[in-house]
Write an enzyme that holds these catalytic residues in place. Structure first.
Site, PDB file in Angstrom:
ATOM      1  N   TYR A 179      61.808  41.148  53.546  1.00  0.00           N
ATOM      2  CA  TYR A 179      61.777  40.054  52.569  1.00  0.00           C
ATOM      3  C   TYR A 179      61.590  40.664  51.198  1.00  0.00           C
ATOM      4  O   TYR A 179      60.497  41.110  50.864  1.00  0.00           O
ATOM      5  CB  TYR A 179      60.637  39.104  52.936  1.00  0.00           C
ATOM      6  CG  TYR A 179      60.481  37.864  52.068  1.00  0.00           C
ATOM      7  CD1 TYR A 179      61.435  37.486  51.124  1.00  0.00           C
ATOM      8  CD2 TYR A 179      59.350  37.055  52.220  1.00  0.00           C
ATOM      9  CE1 TYR A 179      61.275  36.357  50.362  1.00  0.00           C
ATOM     10  CE2 TYR A 179      59.179  35.916  51.456  1.00  0.00           C
ATOM     11  CZ  TYR A 179      60.138  35.572  50.524  1.00  0.00           C
ATOM     12  OH  TYR A 179      59.965  34.438  49.761  1.00  0.00           O
ATOM     13  N   LYS A 214      66.007  39.201  53.809  1.00  0.00           N
ATOM     14  CA  LYS A 214      66.040  38.009  52.961  1.00  0.00           C
ATOM     15  C   LYS A 214      65.978  38.489  51.521  1.00  0.00           C
ATOM     16  O   LYS A 214      64.979  39.055  51.078  1.00  0.00           O
ATOM     17  CB  LYS A 214      64.864  37.089  53.266  1.00  0.00           C
ATOM     18  CG  LYS A 214      64.823  35.851  52.377  1.00  0.00           C
ATOM     19  CD  LYS A 214      63.555  35.037  52.581  1.00  0.00           C
ATOM     20  CE  LYS A 214      63.528  33.871  51.589  1.00  0.00           C
ATOM     21  NZ  LYS A 214      62.241  33.120  51.636  1.00  0.00           N
TER      22      LYS A 214
END
Length: 296
Positions: free
Chosen positions: A134, A162
């Site tokens: 992330y 992400k």
């Protein structure tokens, strides 16, 4: 692990006293599953993990693992300020039955790239679980450099990223140079169409807490049907809301208010975040009403 689809970073419902409402969380989960999202993330930014104690985070992980009962893939966000706390949360999530981990850079301490690499390698060694990185330097203070990503190439558990920088140039590089290593997931909501055009098959969208049908429809059009004309029309309808969320400065509050408008009141965000004022609520409702009036 297949990270395709709409992954909802689930909100954490609170009552007026600030206590977690598991009965409301149960309704949120059931609604999301019924509306066709593809996976749930527990312990993400939208879930206000930073505002929960470690025991509360474990409580929510246990509850969701039990209630979802293998009906849908579940991913645990295990970010913390220390490697030891991330490991403790990750081991708890794995024992509870989670399918994957979401790993961001530890916030506030701003590790170097070498320190960040050691951090995620220790997590991988200890957990041996499919992992989505992330990258959100605006929140964590630390970016995940391309050199850092390259250094993880021989570790197959790191399977997706992400990407939440907002940099189109960086998104292009991930799509073109790292697609054989990491599955690209949209983490910048107002750029979702661009992500899908460049091959992303995954979207971690906070607004899917209250707009799951629209998120699923956009995924279906762009990723499954490869119909980017229909996808652009859907994205254009969503864009005013996504712009408000990404640029309005009150992301968690807007998401929670959206849940209330959708019939799932989940309470306010924990302080220091403050509730929306009446002007903000009215503006949000106009944007929300204009969007949902197109539902069949």
């Amino acid at each position: 692990m297949n990270f395709d689809g709409i992954w909802t970073p689930v909100v954490t419902p609170f009552n007026q006293d600030g206590a977690i409402q598991l009965d409301i969380l149960e309704k949120v989960i059931d609604t999301l599953i019924d509306q066709g999202v593809h996976g749930l993330i527990i312990g993400g930014t939208t879930g206000e993990y930073y505002a929960l104690s470690k025991d509360e985070r474990k409580q929510v992980l246990d509850f969701v693992a039990g209630h979802s009962s293998k009906r849908i893939p579940i991913m645990a966000g295990i970010n913390a300020t220390t490697t030891e706390d991330s490991l403790e949360l990750g081991k708890h999530a794995k024992a509870a039955g989670f399918d994957a981990m979401l790993v961001a850079a530890p916030y506030y301490c701003q590790p170097t790239q070498e320190e960040l690499l050691t951090h995620v390698q220790r997590i991988d060694d200890a957990l041996d679980m499919p992992t989505m990185l992330y990258n959100f330097p605006d929140r964590t203070g630390t970016t995940m450099s391309f050199e850092f990503i390259e250094a993880l190439r021989e570790r197959p558990n790191f399977q997706a990223i992400k990407e939440s920088t907002g940099s189109i140039e960086r998104m292009h590089a991930l799509a073109n140079e790292f697609s054989d290593q990491l599955q690209l997931s949209c983490g910048m909501d107002d750029q979702v169409l661009e992500f899908f055009v460049w091959g992303a098959r995954s979207w971690v969208g906070g607004a899917s807490n209250f707009l799951a049908p629209e998120h699923v429809a956009l995924y279906q059009a762009c990723v499954v049907d490869q119909d980017f004309v229909a996808g652009r029309e859907l994205a254009a309808r969503l864009l005013p809301m996504l712009n408000l969320l990404e640029q309005g400065g009150k992301f968690c509050q807007y998401i929670k208010h959206g849940c209330e408008l959708a019939g799932l009141p989940v309470g306010a965000a924990r302080s220091p975040l403050m509730p929306l004022n009446e002007v903000e609520k009215a503006s949000f409702k106009r944007t929300y009403d204009a969007l949902v009036q197109h539902r069949g």
